[in-house]
Structure formats: C-alpha cells, structure tokens
Design an enzyme around this catalytic site. Structure first.
Site, PDB file in Angstrom:
ATOM      1  N   ASP A   1      43.760  34.917  45.834  1.00 36.70           N
ATOM      2  CA  ASP A   1      43.551  34.922  44.546  1.00 36.70           C
ATOM      3  C   ASP A   1      44.674  34.280  43.738  1.00 36.70           C
ATOM      4  OD1 ASP A   1      40.936  36.044  44.528  1.00 36.70           O
ATOM      5  OD2 ASP A   1      41.883  37.907  45.031  1.00 36.70           O
TER       6      ASP A   1
ATOM      7  N   GLU B   1      29.190  40.123  43.070  1.00 35.42           N
ATOM      8  CA  GLU B   1      30.242  39.990  44.105  1.00 35.42           C
ATOM      9  C   GLU B   1      31.149  41.028  43.376  1.00 35.42           C
ATOM     10  OE1 GLU B   1      32.006  36.310  44.698  1.00 35.42           O
ATOM     11  OE2 GLU B   1      33.781  37.468  45.807  1.00 35.42           O
TER      12      GLU B   1
END
Lengths: 274, 399
Positions: free
Chosen positions: A61, A50
């Site tokens: 995030d 990924e």
C-alpha cells in the site's frame, strides 16, 4: 455454480459494461463511519465491495491507504470489528463484500475460523495481496470448504506459468495489478495493464479486474473497455478522509459514470459473455 | 541428515515467500543467479579477492583472557568481524549481493538499515561498484544513529527517513519492499539480514558463513579442537547464522542472545524467539512479536541493530528443534558487557555485540577453564559512542 461475485460480473457483462470494485479500509475513521461509507459505496454504483483489513505492515500500500489503516489501528480496530462491519453492511445491501487482507492476521485468527466467521458474517471471499497460490494450500482448502471466493494477484512481471496458477487458483476474478508498483492514484493507468489482461484472457481467465493506480472515471472507462472490472482504492479513501460517507458517495457516482459510456467492443457479439 | 545442507525455501515449517506476486519474478531471477554463482569459479574468485584486498579477510581470532577472568570459568575467544572494512560483519553479505546485482544488470541498490551498519556497508559497495544507492531508515533511527547517516551521505547514498508506522527498522523494510515492487527492473533490494522471502535467508546466510568457516579452521589449527560453545547476538540473525552455520553438524553448543530491553517480562524488549509466536512478517513465516490479531508489536532495545520484531526463519527452525538456544540479555547487561570488554581488552564492541559478550560471561561461569567459548564479535562500537556516552554519563563529566 457461479459465485456471487462471478454472477455480478457476468450480469454486468451481459448488459455490455464492466464492474466497479470499490475499496475502503475497515474501521476507518471509526467503525460506524466505515459502515456508513461502505453502504454509500454500494448505493452509489459500486458493484463489488473490497473491504481492507488494517495491518501494521502493509507492503503493497501507498501512503493514502497506509495513513487510513494506521489510523484505524490507532483507534483500536480489532478483527472482531471486521466481522461486525460485514454483518452490518450486508444487512443493508446485496453488494458482495470481498475482504482484502494481508496474510498474518488470517493465520493468527486461524485460517478455518476466519473462513467460517467471514462466511457467517456475510462476506464472500478474500483478496490476498501477500499470499501467492504456491503458499496457499490451507486457504484453498478452507475457502473450498466454506464456499468462499479467493482472488489472487497477477503482475505484469508474472510468467505465463504463474498466470495460469493465479487463474486456476482464483475464484471470483483474477486481480491484475496494472503497473509494477503499490497502491495510489496515478495520472495514467499503465499500458502494461492492457497487455496483462490480454495475456490472462489468452491463458483462459474468464474474469479479470484491474487495480492499482485507478482514480478517475476516464480510467474506469478505459479499463472496463478491455477488462471485466476496475478496482479503485486510494481515491475513495481520500474521498472518505476529506468528505466522509457523502464524499464517498459523490466520488463513487463520478467513477460509476465511467461505466455507462458505451464501449464499441462490448457491443460486439463476438466479445459477449463467456 | 546434515543440518548444513538446508537450501530453503523452507526450514521446517518456516520460510517461504509471502510477498506480492509482482516480486516473484525478481526473487526467481535472484535465486537463479545466486544458484549459478555458487559453483561459478569466476564469481567466487572475484568475491574472495574482494574479501582479501578490500574487506581485510580472514578476520583474526583474539583470546580475551582478562575479559574471561571476570567470569573465572571458560576461555573466551573473539572472532573479530569488527575489524572488517566498515566495521562489522555486514560487508560480507553486501559484497556478495552487490556482485550478484551487477551480474543481473541492476544499476541501483536499495537497502533498509536499523543501526546504520548495513546501510553504510551497502553505500560502500555501491560506491565501489559505481551503482546508485538509496537507504531506507526509520526516522527514529536516523536520529539515534546520526553519525551513520552522515557516513552514508558521504559515500554518495541517498538516505530516506521512513515516517510511517513505528518509524524503525521494520518500517524501513516495508518501504524498501515498496520501492522494489515499483523499480524492480533496474533495482536490487540488498536485504541485510537472514529474514525476508526466499532466497534471502539462505543467500545472506551463505555469504556470512565465511565467518564460521574461517573460525572453525582457525580453532582447529591453533587449538586442535572445536569450541564448547559458539555464541552471537541475534536481531534479524545474520551474524549468528554466519558463525553458527559451520558448526551445525558438530557437537558444539550454539547460543543466540536476543535483546531483552528493559527485561524479558516487561513489554519493552526485542526477544522475538522467546516472546513471539509463529506468524508471517516481511515475506517469511517465522517467529514474530505480535498481538492476538497478528499486528506486529513494536520491539525495544538500546541497540538499533537488534530492535526488530521478527527473526530469520532458520533461527525459528533451530529453536524449535533445540539445535540452538536463545537467551535474553537486557539493555543494562549489554551496556555492562560493552564496558567490561572495553576495559579488560581495549576493544570497544557495538552495543549489539555487547549482548553476546554479556551472555558469554554468564555462560563462562557455568563452564570450566578447559572449555572454549567462541564469540562472534560482530561489530565495533564507534557508532554507539553517543548512546554510550549518554548511558554512562560521560557527557556530563566533560561539561
């Protein structure tokens, strides 16, 4: 026909194990080191890469990935670097590369142009953390036209109706968010993950990988006991920050060891490949 | 078709929901509660009573004759949102959302703030309603708006300085969204402007539309007519949408003044609608100040409240359709506007608001004395005294 990601998941399942999906951001700490780290990832036991696109406003995030992607942007990362990195890594490994990107960079690059250049560079599709299927008609058309995977997210808070939408819109796998939160290592992987995977499978999902909060071999072992795969991000980014590509190789081998442990459920013929 | 009837989630091609799936359930829950509240007499009565006995509504209209004389053209009328409790229009939206949050059983309010006005208003509502409160504020802004940080703390809120990214309003929004994703079960994200994912742009607009609704009635009553133009400053766009909305279907010019910082042709500005282009930021498709790769570009303005590289999607739509016009006002023009209003009317406006005042003077020069410009005086300037004192050199005089 199965996509490459689907084939990798199915092949692992046929041998009674789940897959390890490893995340690293493109261009961190610099383009060349990031290429070396991605190759180390693939060579040390990751089944699917990924590859994260650094973005100025990464709302999904936690601090570890924020710091890394910010650093990449500060050293001048451009989207053209992303395709160069994919080209270099896919020349050295068959491990499929899924790109994880917030939506605005794709919109600005041009959705079709992005799909085209991604395919040409050797990438296999996109994971889109801030694009829900409801807003994705252009991406669905472009990914169909270019034969790319599209991985949408499912959350513990999603209704059954929304889970069905994620399942039918996704190709490759469905990304089950393990907990209500953002990326970053956690001591325990939430019990919510198991129940979400069960709901997704009950609604017809064939391949579900679990991400967010997974940072140790025992998490990988436990998650791949009930899901198609485990996704590890922040832990690998920390390994890269602290130990460079060798650090990534070490951390990946440790995580992959979690896949080798035997799963009674995997050896049960009734839970074989679907 | 009535432009006022637009309910979202889209305004033309703008708006929508570009957020993590984990937030969709919360947005749906909020949308449903909000939709019910619109026709719920009990909710409406509760909010009206708070506006009357707590905020101090309706806000008055003041004619600024001596200020208007500086231009020597149109008359200028001020809608006095600066007189609201907490000193700006922000309280209108905060009380509405806090009441909704309470109905949803949430016990914790979180908010982002730039200048600190929205943070102060949210901390105020949390104190009033007995909820806990966390305000995210870019580290840069906690320094330039230290007084508002103290106000929020006195009100019992926790102020979290955001040290990531550009450490300003946009990063505070990112951090608030991250908190919300993790704590959505007991937490309401009280977004302070008409940006973000649906239903925020419509809901925040509706809670602020009381500004324009009151002003429209007030002008019809005292002047027997509608204004020639309605003007407001635009950062995220909440005070502007609040006063524009009532006039969308009228033959009235609508003008938003964006922060042009050092100048619209320099790299240091926050003129999103004039210098940005369509993209996705903070959950909505809208105009964004961004580079070729879609990375958000840092904005610059002397006013923390306008220092935002995005804009509410309804403004993007009004701009494209031509229904509203957006003009840049530089830091220097705004500071002149602040001084002009202070010295002609004895009203010290917020620096954000001063952009609209400077714009109104420019506009007045092009109009005649029979024309009326209605300015949304969105906030008072007390919070800006340190910036103003430094800008005008008053601190040196005192030493």
């Amino acid at each position: 026909m199965s996509s490459r990601v689907e084939s990798v998941i199915d092949a692992a399942r046929a041998t009674g194990r789940g897959v390890l999906v490893g995340y690293l951001p493109a261009g961190f700490p610099d383009v060349q080191t990031s290429i070396d780290a991605l190759i180390a990832l693939a060579e040390s036991g990751v089944d699917i890469i990924e590859l994260g696109v650094p973005y100025s406003d990464p709302v999904m995030d936690g601090v570890v990935i924020q710091r890394a992607t910010n650093a990449a942007l500060e050293t001048g990362f451009r989207l053209t670097d992303l395709f160069e990195i994919i080209r270099s890594v896919s020349a050295k490994t068959d491990t499929p590369i899924l790109v994880m990107t917030y939506w605005n960079p794709v919109v600005q690059y041009g959705i079709n142009r992005f799909a085209n250049d991604l395919k040409e560079a050797g990438g296999v599709g996109l994971i889109t953390p801030d694009l829900i299927p409801d807003e994705a008609s252009e991406w669905i058309a472009a990914s169909d036209a270019h034969g790319l995977d599209r991985v949408f997210l499912a959350a513990p808070s999603s209704t059954d109706e929304r889970l069905v939408s994620a399942i039918t819109s996704s190709r490759g796998f469905v990304y089950a968010v393990s907990t209500m939160g953002i990326t970053g290592a956690r001591a325990d992987v939430d019990i919510a993950a198991r129940s979400l995977v069960e709901r997704l499978e009950g609604l017809g999902a064939k391949r579900v990988c679990v991400g967010v909060g997974i940072s140790a071999a025992e998490h990988v072992r436990s998650v791949t006991g009930y899901a198609s795969g485990a996704i590890v991000g922040s832990h690998l980014v920390s390994a890269l920050t602290e130990g460079g590509p060798e650090g990534v190789a070490r951390a990946t081998s440790e995580l992959a060891a979690g896949l080798r442990a035997e799963h009674p459920s995997r050896l049960n013929p009734s839970k074989g490949p679907q | 078709m009535s432009l006022r009837a637009e309910l979202g989630p889209y305004f033309g091609e703008y708006g929508g929901r570009f957020v993590p799936e984990a937030l969709i359930a919360a947005l749906d829950e909020l949308d449903a509660a909000y939709t019910v509240s619109k026709t719920d007499a009990v909710f409406q009565a509760e909010l009206s009573e708070l506006h009357r006995s707590y905020t101090g509504r309706p806000s008055i209209i003041t004619e600024a004759s001596r200020f208007a004389a500086l231009a020597g053209g149109a008359r200028i009328l001020l809608k006095r949102e600066d007189l609201n409790h907490t000193g700006s229009h922000k309280i209108n939206n905060v009380l509405g959302q806090a009441l909704l949050a309470k109905r949803l059983g949430k016990t914790r309010l979180i908010a982002e703030t730039g200048a600190g006005q929205h943070g102060v208003a949210t901390a105020t509502a949390a104190a009033l309603m007995g909820m806990s409160c966390v305000v995210y504020m870019g580290e840069v802004d906690t320094e330039r708006q230290a007084l508002n940080v103290a106000r929020m703390k006195l009100l019992g809120a926790e102020v979290v300085p955001v040290v990531h990214g550009s450490r300003t309003l946009k990063d505070a929004i990112n951090e608030a969204m991250r908190d919300w994703v993790a704590n959505v079960a007991n937490t309401h994200y009280l977004l302070g402007t008409v940006a973000g994912p649906h239903p925020f742009p419509v809901m925040v607009r509706d809670f602020h539309s009381i500004i324009g609704n009151e002003a429209r009635d007030q002008l019809l009553e005292t002047e027997g007519r509608l204004p020639t133009a309605v003007v407001a400053c635009v950062g995220g766009g909440s005070n502007a949408m609040g006063i524009f909305h009532a006039f969308l279907d009228d033959d009235v010019a609508l003008i938003g003044y964006e922060a042009a910082g050092d100048g619209i042709d320099t790299p240091r500005h926050a003129a999103t609608l004039q210098k940005g282009r369509p993209g996705v930021l903070h959950g909505a498709k809208t105009y964004v100040l961004q580079d070729e790769d879609g990375q958000t570009i840092e904005s610059h303005s002397i006013s923390a409240g306008l220092d935002y590289p995005g804009i509410g999607p309804e403004h993007a739509w009004l701009k494209d359709s031509g229904r509203a016009t957006y003009v840049g006002i530089s830091d220097a023009q705004a500071m002149q506007g602040m001084m002009d209003l202070s010295r002609t009317e004895g009203i010290i406006p917020a620096i954000e608001t001063a952009h609209a005042l400077a714009g109104a003077l420019d506009l007045a020069r092009t109009l005649s004395p029979s024309d009326i410009i209605l300015v949304n005086l969105s906030g008072r300037g007390d919070k800006d005294m340190e910036t103003a004192a430094r800008y005008f050199g008053f601190l040196k005089d005192a030493e």
